[in-house]
Design a protein around this motif. Structure first.
Motif, PDB file in Angstrom:
ATOM      1  N   VAL A   1       0.639  -1.202   0.155  1.00  0.00           N
ATOM      2  CA  VAL A   1      -0.070  -0.005   0.030  1.00  0.00           C
ATOM      3  C   VAL A   1       0.768   1.272   0.051  1.00  0.00           C
ATOM      4  O   VAL A   1       0.554   2.251  -0.803  1.00  0.00           O
ATOM      5  N   MET A   2       1.974   1.259   0.886  1.00  0.00           N
ATOM      6  CA  MET A   2       2.910   2.478   0.852  1.00  0.00           C
ATOM      7  C   MET A   2       3.585   2.803  -0.384  1.00  0.00           C
ATOM      8  O   MET A   2       3.569   3.632  -0.888  1.00  0.00           O
ATOM      9  N   VAL A   3       3.893   1.594  -1.027  1.00  0.00           N
ATOM     10  CA  VAL A   3       4.687   1.429  -2.462  1.00  0.00           C
ATOM     11  C   VAL A   3       3.673   2.214  -3.269  1.00  0.00           C
ATOM     12  O   VAL A   3       4.148   3.127  -4.173  1.00  0.00           O
ATOM     13  N   GLN A   4       2.361   1.781  -3.422  1.00  0.00           N
ATOM     14  CA  GLN A   4       1.478   2.388  -4.260  1.00  0.00           C
ATOM     15  C   GLN A   4       1.203   3.914  -3.979  1.00  0.00           C
ATOM     16  O   GLN A   4       1.283   4.618  -4.882  1.00  0.00           O
ATOM     17  N   LYS A   5       1.252   4.457  -2.935  1.00  0.00           N
ATOM     18  CA  LYS A   5       1.031   5.766  -2.362  1.00  0.00           C
ATOM     19  C   LYS A   5       2.220   6.587  -2.974  1.00  0.00           C
ATOM     20  O   LYS A   5       2.070   7.423  -3.465  1.00  0.00           O
ATOM     21  N   ILE A   6       3.570   6.122  -2.811  1.00  0.00           N
ATOM     22  CA  ILE A   6       4.744   6.734  -3.144  1.00  0.00           C
ATOM     23  C   ILE A   6       4.720   6.697  -4.891  1.00  0.00           C
ATOM     24  O   ILE A   6       5.144   7.889  -5.276  1.00  0.00           O
ATOM     25  N   VAL A   7       4.227   5.808  -5.343  1.00  0.00           N
ATOM     26  CA  VAL A   7       4.111   5.957  -6.941  1.00  0.00           C
ATOM     27  C   VAL A   7       3.432   6.871  -7.430  1.00  0.00           C
ATOM     28  O   VAL A   7       3.372   7.698  -8.176  1.00  0.00           O
ATOM     29  N   ASP A   8       1.899   6.888  -6.952  1.00  0.00           N
ATOM     30  CA  ASP A   8       0.838   7.754  -7.260  1.00  0.00           C
ATOM     31  C   ASP A   8       1.049   9.147  -6.763  1.00  0.00           C
ATOM     32  O   ASP A   8       0.556   9.761  -7.541  1.00  0.00           O
ATOM     33  N   PHE A   9       1.622   9.322  -5.695  1.00  0.00           N
ATOM     34  CA  PHE A   9       1.711  10.641  -5.422  1.00  0.00           C
ATOM     35  C   PHE A   9       3.092  11.444  -6.135  1.00  0.00           C
ATOM     36  O   PHE A   9       3.549  12.357  -5.703  1.00  0.00           O
ATOM     37  N   ARG A  10       3.929  10.392  -6.766  1.00  0.00           N
ATOM     38  CA  ARG A  10       4.833  10.939  -7.559  1.00  0.00           C
ATOM     39  C   ARG A  10       6.151  11.319  -6.901  1.00  0.00           C
ATOM     40  O   ARG A  10       6.648  12.399  -7.232  1.00  0.00           O
ATOM     41  N   VAL A  11       6.274  10.887  -5.613  1.00  0.00           N
ATOM     42  CA  VAL A  11       7.337  11.262  -4.817  1.00  0.00           C
ATOM     43  C   VAL A  11       8.695  11.290  -5.327  1.00  0.00           C
ATOM     44  O   VAL A  11       9.492  12.300  -5.291  1.00  0.00           O
ATOM     45  N   ILE A  12       9.086  10.252  -6.142  1.00  0.00           N
ATOM     46  CA  ILE A  12      10.422  10.360  -6.651  1.00  0.00           C
ATOM     47  C   ILE A  12      10.704  11.346  -7.662  1.00  0.00           C
ATOM     48  O   ILE A  12      11.606  11.988  -7.926  1.00  0.00           O
ATOM     49  N   PRO A  13       9.631  11.554  -8.736  1.00  0.00           N
ATOM     50  CA  PRO A  13       9.765  12.627  -9.748  1.00  0.00           C
ATOM     51  C   PRO A  13       9.868  13.899  -9.144  1.00  0.00           C
ATOM     52  O   PRO A  13      10.657  14.663  -9.415  1.00  0.00           O
ATOM     53  N   ILE A  14       9.169  14.079  -7.937  1.00  0.00           N
ATOM     54  CA  ILE A  14       9.166  15.393  -7.426  1.00  0.00           C
ATOM     55  C   ILE A  14      10.597  15.604  -6.723  1.00  0.00           C
ATOM     56  O   ILE A  14      11.135  16.760  -7.081  1.00  0.00           O
ATOM     57  N   LEU A  15      11.247  14.712  -6.166  1.00  0.00           N
ATOM     58  CA  LEU A  15      12.605  14.769  -5.594  1.00  0.00           C
ATOM     59  C   LEU A  15      13.511  14.896  -6.554  1.00  0.00           C
ATOM     60  O   LEU A  15      14.382  15.899  -6.581  1.00  0.00           O
ATOM     61  N   ASP A  16      13.336  14.564  -7.920  1.00  0.00           N
ATOM     62  CA  ASP A  16      14.281  14.661  -8.973  1.00  0.00           C
ATOM     63  C   ASP A  16      13.951  16.238  -9.338  1.00  0.00           C
ATOM     64  O   ASP A  16      14.991  16.863  -9.740  1.00  0.00           O
ATOM     65  N   LEU A  17      13.082  16.784  -9.391  1.00  0.00           N
ATOM     66  CA  LEU A  17      12.583  17.886  -9.846  1.00  0.00           C
ATOM     67  C   LEU A  17      13.195  19.208  -8.835  1.00  0.00           C
ATOM     68  O   LEU A  17      13.781  20.207  -9.215  1.00  0.00           O
ATOM     69  N   LEU A  18      13.100  18.836  -7.687  1.00  0.00           N
ATOM     70  CA  LEU A  18      13.675  19.549  -6.584  1.00  0.00           C
ATOM     71  C   LEU A  18      14.996  19.778  -6.583  1.00  0.00           C
ATOM     72  O   LEU A  18      15.625  20.748  -6.355  1.00  0.00           O
TER      73      LEU A  18
END
Length: 264
Positions: free
Chosen positions: A214-231
């Motif tokens: 469930v947490m993995v799906q949230k991280i993917v759905d909320f675009r956490v990693i692409p946000i980190l790359d942009l920041l």
């Protein structure tokens, strides 16, 4: 907000669909991806605080940066056992790397408190005999103060610089000479002293969350990693991205996204 020209530049390398590959990796691999990003930000912070920030930033995380800019956001998914050991960042106590030791040597040199010969420090002088007995923490504190006094930092940057210099304690532990209970008891005693000396209070306990499907799906759905790359890209290139900028880049102007609510 980022300028229109900056947004156009970002869209040349940032494609949200490139991150769809995150849906196909394991929980452990996703942990490694997040750890890689954390390590990238740590290295970037150190570069920004160096004596030559522009050059050091350009040299920070070259392999990871090239992968991200080429549309390949999987930085650690094919990690080896050695990679896993290097990124055991979930542990509160971990081994010092050779890179960190090299960096600390640089801090010691930059303080000017030791006399160096042609290649290395000279041991026979009275000044050096005293200096070599001082803990590394002392040199980090002095170097941080030198940077505060010589750079045009904001008050917040000064505070963070001093805090980082004092909060990381470098230890030497010979596990062959003591029992586990003796080492733990020494840590309890020393932690109390270090906190009094530095004024750094223990971090308050936080609610723990299970890291499963469930947490993995949230991280993917909320675009956490692409946000980190942009920041990361924004910070390394000295500009800022607003919530609206992130919304437009991540969702192509189609979906409203309250980033500040997500991060709170």
């Amino acid at each position: 907000m980022a300028t229109a020209a900056k947004k156009v530049e970002l869209t040349k390398w940032f494609k949200p669909e490139n991150y769809n590959v995150l849906k196909d990796i394991t929980v452990m691999q996703l942990c490694q991806e997040i750890r890689k990003r954390k390590a990238m930000f740590d290295e970037l912070e150190e570069a920004l605080e160096s004596d030559e920030p522009e050059w050091c930033v350009s040299q920070a995380n070259p392999e990871e940066r090239d992968l991200i800019l080429s549309g390949k956001p999987l930085l650690a998914s094919k990690s080896t056992d050695e990679d896993c050991n290097a990124y055991e960042s979930d542990q509160h106590v971990r081994l010092m790397t050779a890179g960190k030791l090299y960096q600390l040597e640089g801090y010691i040199k930059e303080t000017g408190l030791l006399d160096y010969g042609e290649k290395t420090v000279t041991f026979h002088t009275e000044k050096n005999r005293y200096g070599l007995q001082q803990p590394i923490l002392r040199y980090k504190q002095i170097r941080a103060q030198q940077l505060v006094e010589s750079r045009n930092f904001t008050d917040e940057q000064k505070k963070n610089l001093v805090r980082r210099a004092e909060s990381a304690i470098n230890l030497e532990i010979d596990i062959s000479l003591s029992t586990d209970d003796q080492i733990i008891e020494s840590m309890r005693y020393l932690l109390n002293r270090w906190r009094k000396q530095t004024g750094i209070k223990p971090k308050t306990s936080q609610q723990s969350y299970g890291f499963g499907a469930v947490m993995v799906q949230k991280i993917v759905d909320f675009r956490v990693i692409p946000i980190l790359d942009l920041l990361y890209h924004a910070k390394s290139n000295n500009y800022k991205l607003s919530d609206k900028d992130l919304e437009q880049l991540l969702y192509h102007w189609k979906v409203r996204f309250n980033h500040s609510k997500f991060c709170s």
